[in-house]
Design a protein around this motif. Structure first.
Motif, PDB file in Angstrom:
ATOM      1  N   ALA A  87       0.833  -1.205   0.000  1.00 37.58           N
ATOM      2  CA  ALA A  87       0.000   0.000   0.000  1.00 37.58           C
ATOM      3  C   ALA A  87       0.866   1.252   0.000  1.00 37.58           C
ATOM      4  O   ALA A  87       0.603   2.215  -0.738  1.00 37.58           O
ATOM      5  N   HIS A  88       1.909   1.259   0.815  1.00 35.35           N
ATOM      6  CA  HIS A  88       2.785   2.427   0.888  1.00 35.35           C
ATOM      7  C   HIS A  88       3.549   2.634  -0.417  1.00 35.35           C
ATOM      8  O   HIS A  88       3.669   3.765  -0.904  1.00 35.35           O
ATOM      9  N   VAL A  89       4.072   1.570  -0.994  1.00 35.09           N
ATOM     10  CA  VAL A  89       4.854   1.699  -2.222  1.00 35.09           C
ATOM     11  C   VAL A  89       3.974   2.164  -3.380  1.00 35.09           C
ATOM     12  O   VAL A  89       4.355   3.054  -4.157  1.00 35.09           O
ATOM     13  N   LEU A  90       2.783   1.592  -3.501  1.00 37.00           N
ATOM     14  CA  LEU A  90       1.860   2.001  -4.558  1.00 37.00           C
ATOM     15  C   LEU A  90       1.473   3.462  -4.396  1.00 37.00           C
ATOM     16  O   LEU A  90       1.492   4.249  -5.360  1.00 37.00           O
ATOM     17  N   THR A  91       1.120   3.859  -3.180  1.00 36.18           N
ATOM     18  CA  THR A  91       0.747   5.249  -2.919  1.00 36.18           C
ATOM     19  C   THR A  91       1.901   6.193  -3.203  1.00 36.18           C
ATOM     20  O   THR A  91       1.720   7.275  -3.778  1.00 36.18           O
ATOM     21  N   ALA A  92       3.113   5.778  -2.823  1.00 31.98           N
ATOM     22  CA  ALA A  92       4.289   6.630  -3.014  1.00 31.98           C
ATOM     23  C   ALA A  92       4.506   6.975  -4.472  1.00 31.98           C
ATOM     24  O   ALA A  92       4.763   8.136  -4.824  1.00 31.98           O
ATOM     25  N   SER A  93       4.393   6.002  -5.343  1.00 33.85           N
ATOM     26  CA  SER A  93       4.639   6.266  -6.759  1.00 33.85           C
ATOM     27  C   SER A  93       3.555   7.151  -7.368  1.00 33.85           C
ATOM     28  O   SER A  93       3.843   8.027  -8.184  1.00 33.85           O
ATOM     29  N   ILE A  94       2.319   6.959  -6.945  1.00 34.86           N
ATOM     30  CA  ILE A  94       1.221   7.763  -7.503  1.00 34.86           C
ATOM     31  C   ILE A  94       1.317   9.211  -7.050  1.00 34.86           C
ATOM     32  O   ILE A  94       1.251  10.137  -7.857  1.00 34.86           O
ATOM     33  N   VAL A  95       1.501   9.432  -5.747  1.00 30.14           N
ATOM     34  CA  VAL A  95       1.453  10.806  -5.233  1.00 30.14           C
ATOM     35  C   VAL A  95       2.745  11.572  -5.489  1.00 30.14           C
ATOM     36  O   VAL A  95       2.763  12.802  -5.352  1.00 30.14           O
ATOM     37  N   THR A 116      19.141  -0.842  -3.883  1.00 30.48           N
ATOM     38  CA  THR A 116      20.095  -1.006  -2.787  1.00 30.48           C
ATOM     39  C   THR A 116      19.583  -0.346  -1.518  1.00 30.48           C
ATOM     40  O   THR A 116      19.699  -0.895  -0.418  1.00 30.48           O
ATOM     41  N   ALA A 117      18.998   0.853  -1.654  1.00 30.75           N
ATOM     42  CA  ALA A 117      18.488   1.561  -0.488  1.00 30.75           C
ATOM     43  C   ALA A 117      17.357   0.787   0.180  1.00 30.75           C
ATOM     44  O   ALA A 117      17.301   0.680   1.420  1.00 30.75           O
ATOM     45  N   PHE A 118      16.442   0.220  -0.604  1.00 31.68           N
ATOM     46  CA  PHE A 118      15.350  -0.558  -0.031  1.00 31.68           C
ATOM     47  C   PHE A 118      15.866  -1.836   0.631  1.00 31.68           C
ATOM     48  O   PHE A 118      15.368  -2.254   1.682  1.00 31.68           O
ATOM     49  N   ILE A 119      16.845  -2.471   0.040  1.00 29.48           N
ATOM     50  CA  ILE A 119      17.430  -3.674   0.641  1.00 29.48           C
ATOM     51  C   ILE A 119      18.044  -3.336   1.996  1.00 29.48           C
ATOM     52  O   ILE A 119      17.891  -4.073   2.972  1.00 29.48           O
ATOM     53  N   THR A 140       9.908   6.541  11.092  1.00 28.20           N
ATOM     54  CA  THR A 140      11.082   6.698  10.227  1.00 28.20           C
ATOM     55  C   THR A 140      11.013   5.755   9.039  1.00 28.20           C
ATOM     56  O   THR A 140      11.289   6.130   7.895  1.00 28.20           O
ATOM     57  N   ARG A 141      10.615   4.509   9.296  1.00 28.76           N
ATOM     58  CA  ARG A 141      10.560   3.515   8.222  1.00 28.76           C
ATOM     59  C   ARG A 141       9.507   3.897   7.177  1.00 28.76           C
ATOM     60  O   ARG A 141       9.733   3.745   5.969  1.00 28.76           O
ATOM     61  N   VAL A 142       8.368   4.401   7.634  1.00 25.17           N
ATOM     62  CA  VAL A 142       7.320   4.805   6.692  1.00 25.17           C
ATOM     63  C   VAL A 142       7.785   6.000   5.856  1.00 25.17           C
ATOM     64  O   VAL A 142       7.665   6.004   4.620  1.00 25.17           O
ATOM     65  N   ILE A 143       8.329   7.020   6.511  1.00 27.07           N
ATOM     66  CA  ILE A 143       8.781   8.212   5.806  1.00 27.07           C
ATOM     67  C   ILE A 143       9.861   7.859   4.787  1.00 27.07           C
ATOM     68  O   ILE A 143       9.840   8.329   3.638  1.00 27.07           O
ATOM     69  N   MET A 144      10.801   7.010   5.163  1.00 27.55           N
ATOM     70  CA  MET A 144      11.887   6.658   4.253  1.00 27.55           C
ATOM     71  C   MET A 144      11.392   5.820   3.080  1.00 27.55           C
ATOM     72  O   MET A 144      11.957   5.881   1.981  1.00 27.55           O
ATOM     73  N   THR A 145      10.344   5.044   3.275  1.00 25.76           N
ATOM     74  CA  THR A 145       9.772   4.286   2.160  1.00 25.76           C
ATOM     75  C   THR A 145       9.321   5.234   1.058  1.00 25.76           C
ATOM     76  O   THR A 145       9.558   4.994  -0.132  1.00 25.76           O
TER      77      THR A 145
END
Length: 427
Positions: A211-219, A343-346, A360-365
């Motif tokens: 959900a976070h990754v999908l939302t991140a790319s759209i917004v 690499t950053a996500f890994i 922090t984890r949510v914001i960095m995602t």
């Protein structure tokens, strides 16, 4: 509730807009209405996706779909590679279960399968109509013309070079500002295939990762449009008339043809990702080896990661990250810029739960979810040299600025997410 941490994230919004204004080609043409509208659109989209029960259920369904897709992909990988795919029935005693997660067998095959599915959905016209719908939204809410609006929408799902293919016949007639905007948006978002890969990487440490990754790319698309318009303001006099006709698109002969050709395209992407990671990680390792010859500082050897952590720590803090996590968050931002977001996500996934704050984890995602990195500069130069060769010199002159704008666009998205109530995300 709105608290000090939410206010801290607003610092990031101000810093990012200020940096872009300072680097603008025309500081007097700051698009105030677009800035207010784009930020409001981002906030509304995030609030709607996570706040409305129906849409939130849809995002939860997306997470379950990612899990199902990952499991199905592993079945295919296990058939070809056997126990190397990380199946439970290992032929040797298992002393380190975490070692079963091998990037080449757990993440790259997902990209391959998603590319095949995307081609199939395009052939069935499902993805085409979704893209057109988003194009209309960007056209009406952000004042984009038809062709750039369609390319912006396509970029969200197809990728930084694949998106502009749909308006290839219009690229030569776009204004400089519009061309720069497409470059920036391409580096602000990720493709559908990599969305699933990132969610697969993060699902063990981040609830609702898909959900976070999908939302991140759209917004992040509106953020990319906004920052591009600030850095290279719109010039109506340079915009040639357009009559948007049938877009240049891939045409498949049948569903089977779509699957086969989608698989071939996916293989090219997989090989590109793998090769890029190998080369850039190797180069950084070489630099770290040279830095290791220098005297230690703070009881530890010098490294690229430490340097980037120091440089980007203030920026990470301004996004809403706690200062105790800012060093690590800064190094992740640096890794994304130099070593690609994979690499950053890994590395983010390797940080144990509890070692950093959930916020922090949510914001960095959101901050990491974009193609803005050094490797993408080469990808865009190569892609646009084919799509619109007569404007290659222009692309060369603006692609590095577009990378910086794309990098800041994902940070702007992260700041807006950080400024919203944590309860919205279930925390």
């Amino acid at each position: 509730m709105f608290g000090p941490q939410n206010a801290q994230s607003l610092v990031g919004v101000a810093v990012i807009l200020g940096l872009c204004w300072a680097a603008s080609e025309n500081r007097r043409a700051f698009p105030w209405k677009l800035a207010i509208g784009a930020i409001a659109l981002q906030a509304i989209l995030v609030a709607a996706l996570f706040g409305f029960p129906v849409l939130r259920a849809g995002l939860a369904g997306a997470g379950q779909a990612v899990d199902g897709l990952s499991a199905s992909t592993q079945a295919g990988v296990a058939f070809v590679f056997g126990f190397l795919a990380g199946t439970p029935d290992q032929p040797y005693p298992l002393t380190n279960p975490g070692g079963l997660f091998v990037f080449a067998f757990r993440v790259l095959p997902v990209i391959l399968v998603v590319c095949a599915l995307a081609a199939l959905l395009w052939h069935w016209r499902i993805l085409k109509w979704i893209t057109r719908g988003f194009g209309v939204v960007f056209e009406k809410t952000m004042g984009l013309r038809g062709a750039p609006a369609l390319a912006t929408a396509a970029t969200i799902f197809m990728g930084q070079v694949e998106g502009p293919i749909f308006i290839r016949s219009y690229l030569a007639s776009l204004s400089r500002s519009e061309l720069f905007m497409l470059l920036t948006v391409g580096m602000s978002c990720v493709s559908g295939s990599t969305m699933v890969a990132y969610a697969t990487i993060l699902k063990g440490v981040l609830p609702n990762a898909a959900a976070h990754v999908l939302t991140a790319s759209i917004v992040s698309a509106p953020a990319g449009v906004l920052l591009a318009r600030i850095l290279a303001p719109r010039d109506p006099a340079a915009e040639q008339p357009q009559a948007l006709g049938p877009e240049a698109e891939k045409v498949y002969g049948s569903s089977v043809d779509a699957l086969i050709r989608g698989t071939s395209d996916g293989l090219a992407i997989v090989m590109n990702v793998a090769a890029t990671l190998i080369v850039f990680v190797a180069l950084v390792a070489m630099v770290n080896g040279l830095l290791g010859l220098a005297p230690r500082m703070g009881g530890a050897p010098l490294s690229v990661e430490r340097g980037l952590g120091v440089i980007f720590a203030p920026l990470a803090w301004s996004l809403g990250v706690a200062w105790k996590d800012a060093g690590l968050a800064g190094s992740l931002l640096g890794a994304k810029l130099v070593l690609t977001e994979f690499t950053a996500f890994i590395r983010l996934a390797a940080v144990p739960v509890g070692a950093i704050e959930p916020r922090t984890r949510v914001i960095m995602t959101y901050a990491l979810c974009g193609f803005a990195n050094v490797a993408s500069v080469g990808i865009n130069l190569a892609g646009y040299s084919v799509l619109v060769p007569q404007r290659r010199a222009e692309v060369v002159g603006m692609v590095w600025k577009a990378m910086a704008a794309g990098f800041l666009a994902t940070c702007l998205t992260a700041s807006i997410v950080g400024a919203m109530p944590a309860a919205l995300f279930g925390g």
